[in-house]
Design a protein around this motif. Structure first.
Motif, short mmCIF file in Angstrom:
data_model
loop_
_atom_site.label_atom_id
_atom_site.label_comp_id
_atom_site.label_asym_id
_atom_site.label_seq_id
_atom_site.Cartn_x
_atom_site.Cartn_y
_atom_site.Cartn_z
N TRP A 96 0.80 -1.06 -0.02
CA TRP A 96 0.13 -0.08 0.03
C TRP A 96 0.90 1.29 -0.11
O TRP A 96 1.96 1.19 0.49
N VAL A 97 0.48 2.22 -0.73
CA VAL A 97 1.09 3.53 -0.83
C VAL A 97 0.12 4.47 -0.55
O VAL A 97 -0.96 4.50 -1.15
N ILE A 98 0.41 5.42 0.53
CA ILE A 98 -0.65 6.35 1.23
C ILE A 98 -0.04 7.49 1.17
O ILE A 98 0.75 7.99 1.75
N ALA A 108 -3.76 12.98 -1.07
CA ALA A 108 -4.79 12.16 -0.44
C ALA A 108 -5.32 10.69 -0.89
O ALA A 108 -6.11 10.19 -0.40
N ASP A 109 -4.49 9.98 -1.60
CA ASP A 109 -4.93 8.93 -2.39
C ASP A 109 -4.14 7.91 -1.76
O ASP A 109 -3.41 7.82 -0.93
N VAL A 110 -4.88 6.68 -2.09
CA VAL A 110 -4.46 5.32 -1.58
C VAL A 110 -4.44 4.46 -2.51
O VAL A 110 -5.38 3.99 -3.31
N TRP A 111 -3.27 3.83 -2.61
CA TRP A 111 -2.87 2.64 -3.54
C TRP A 111 -2.40 1.47 -3.06
O TRP A 111 -1.83 1.49 -2.13
N SER A 112 -2.92 0.26 -3.96
CA SER A 112 -2.46 -0.91 -3.41
C SER A 112 -2.10 -1.82 -4.51
O SER A 112 -2.61 -1.78 -5.58
N SER A 113 -1.30 -3.00 -4.38
CA SER A 113 -0.93 -3.89 -5.38
C SER A 113 -0.53 -5.03 -4.94
O SER A 113 0.23 -5.18 -3.93
N SER A 114 -0.71 -6.23 -5.65
CA SER A 114 -0.14 -7.52 -5.04
C SER A 114 1.27 -7.85 -5.77
O SER A 114 1.64 -8.93 -5.49
N THR A 115 1.57 -7.07 -6.66
CA THR A 115 2.53 -7.69 -7.62
C THR A 115 3.59 -6.53 -7.75
O THR A 115 4.87 -6.60 -8.18
N ASP A 120 -3.85 -0.33 -7.90
CA ASP A 120 -5.44 0.03 -7.76
C ASP A 120 -5.57 1.25 -6.97
O ASP A 120 -5.30 1.34 -5.77
N ASN A 121 -6.14 2.32 -7.38
CA ASN A 121 -6.54 3.58 -6.94
C ASN A 121 -7.77 3.32 -6.03
O ASN A 121 -8.61 3.02 -6.53
N GLN A 122 -7.58 3.17 -4.91
CA GLN A 122 -8.84 2.84 -3.93
C GLN A 122 -9.95 3.83 -3.92
O GLN A 122 -9.59 5.25 -3.98
N THR A 123 -11.25 3.35 -4.22
CA THR A 123 -12.23 4.67 -4.11
C THR A 123 -12.62 4.61 -2.47
O THR A 123 -12.94 3.66 -1.85
N SER A 163 -9.81 -1.20 7.73
CA SER A 163 -9.71 -2.43 7.81
C SER A 163 -9.59 -3.38 6.52
O SER A 163 -9.06 -4.41 6.29
N ASP A 164 -9.79 -2.23 5.29
CA ASP A 164 -9.65 -2.60 3.87
C ASP A 164 -8.94 -1.78 2.86
O ASP A 164 -8.70 -2.04 1.85
N GLY A 165 -8.47 -0.66 3.65
CA GLY A 165 -7.94 0.30 2.60
C GLY A 165 -8.64 1.28 2.02
O GLY A 165 -8.46 2.30 1.51
N ALA A 166 -10.08 1.02 2.14
CA ALA A 166 -11.19 1.85 1.27
C ALA A 166 -11.96 2.52 2.36
O ALA A 166 -12.15 3.79 1.98
N PHE A 167 -12.76 1.91 3.27
CA PHE A 167 -13.42 2.61 4.17
C PHE A 167 -12.57 3.14 5.38
O PHE A 167 -12.01 2.25 5.80
#
Length: 214
Positions: A96-98, A108-115, A120-123, A163-167
């Protein structure tokens, strides 16, 4: 509450650091972030102390003799924008990059990646952290926590969790510690710890705070 300098090596000369050289593809920078994920070291973004900010994703395999010093640039078009003074964490099987900043613009964005290749830019929903840089982040009690930082022209002392990076939930708008940025935060002894930082007025801080519930 008290700190003691402990000599771990005897003689002291037995404590040593070895410089890894060369470090392929790794350019000079500051304000970057790093983590360990999928048996690799990862490094994200930063500033070249001259003219530009980075948005590169670098990874390095284990430190076997054949791969030590090898860094692979995995940057693709599916990555976050240029930044430094951001937070990166490993959480629930993803990196995660925040937040962070690019020049004078806080993010103010939150991004995630498994690779590390596609991000993915979180909503964001709920009450997510405002745009900020120089904040701290930890994983604690199965949640991501974001603590303080610089938001716009203000230094803040708020606390957020997800708990999920989105909410996101704002756990506190005014934590007990003073507003600050550039501080360190770790999880230790089932508590979140905040150490030092800069409050933008009186300068560098040397206080230590902890919380068992955030």
């Amino acid at each position: 509450s008290s700190f003691t300098t402990v000599k771990r090596c005897s003689p002291l000369s037995d404590c040593s650091w070895s410089q890894v050289s060369p470090v392929e593809n790794l350019t000079g920078r500051s304000g970057h972030s790093g983590l360990v994920f999928s048996k690799k070291m990862w490094l994200f973004g930063g500033y070249d102390n001259n003219t530009d900010y980075f948005k590169d994703v670098m990874s390095s395999p284990d430190s076997s003799s054949s791969s030590e010093g090898k860094w692979d640039n995995l940057t693709t078009t599916l990555v976050w924008s240029k930044r430094n003074e951001h937070v990166s964490l490993s959480f629930k099987g993803k990196m995660w990059v925040i937040g962070g900043k690019n020049a004078s613009t806080n993010l103010a964005d939150v991004w995630s990646s498994s690779t590390g290749l596609a991000w993915d830019n979180q909503t964001l929903t709920g009450t997510p952290p405002s745009s900020r840089s120089g904040h701290a982040g930890v994983v604690f009690n199965s949640k991501i926590w974001i603590l303080g930082g610089q938001s716009g022209s203000s230094w803040v002392k708020d606390v957020y969790s997800s708990s999920d990076g989105a909410f996101w939930t704002q756990e506190s708008s005014a934590a007990g510690w003073s507003a600050r940025y550039g501080h360190a935060s770790v999880v230790y002894d089932s508590k979140i710890w905040i150490i030092g930082g800069d409050n933008g007025t009186s300068g560098n801080l040397n206080d230590v705070w902890n919380s068992s519930d955030g």
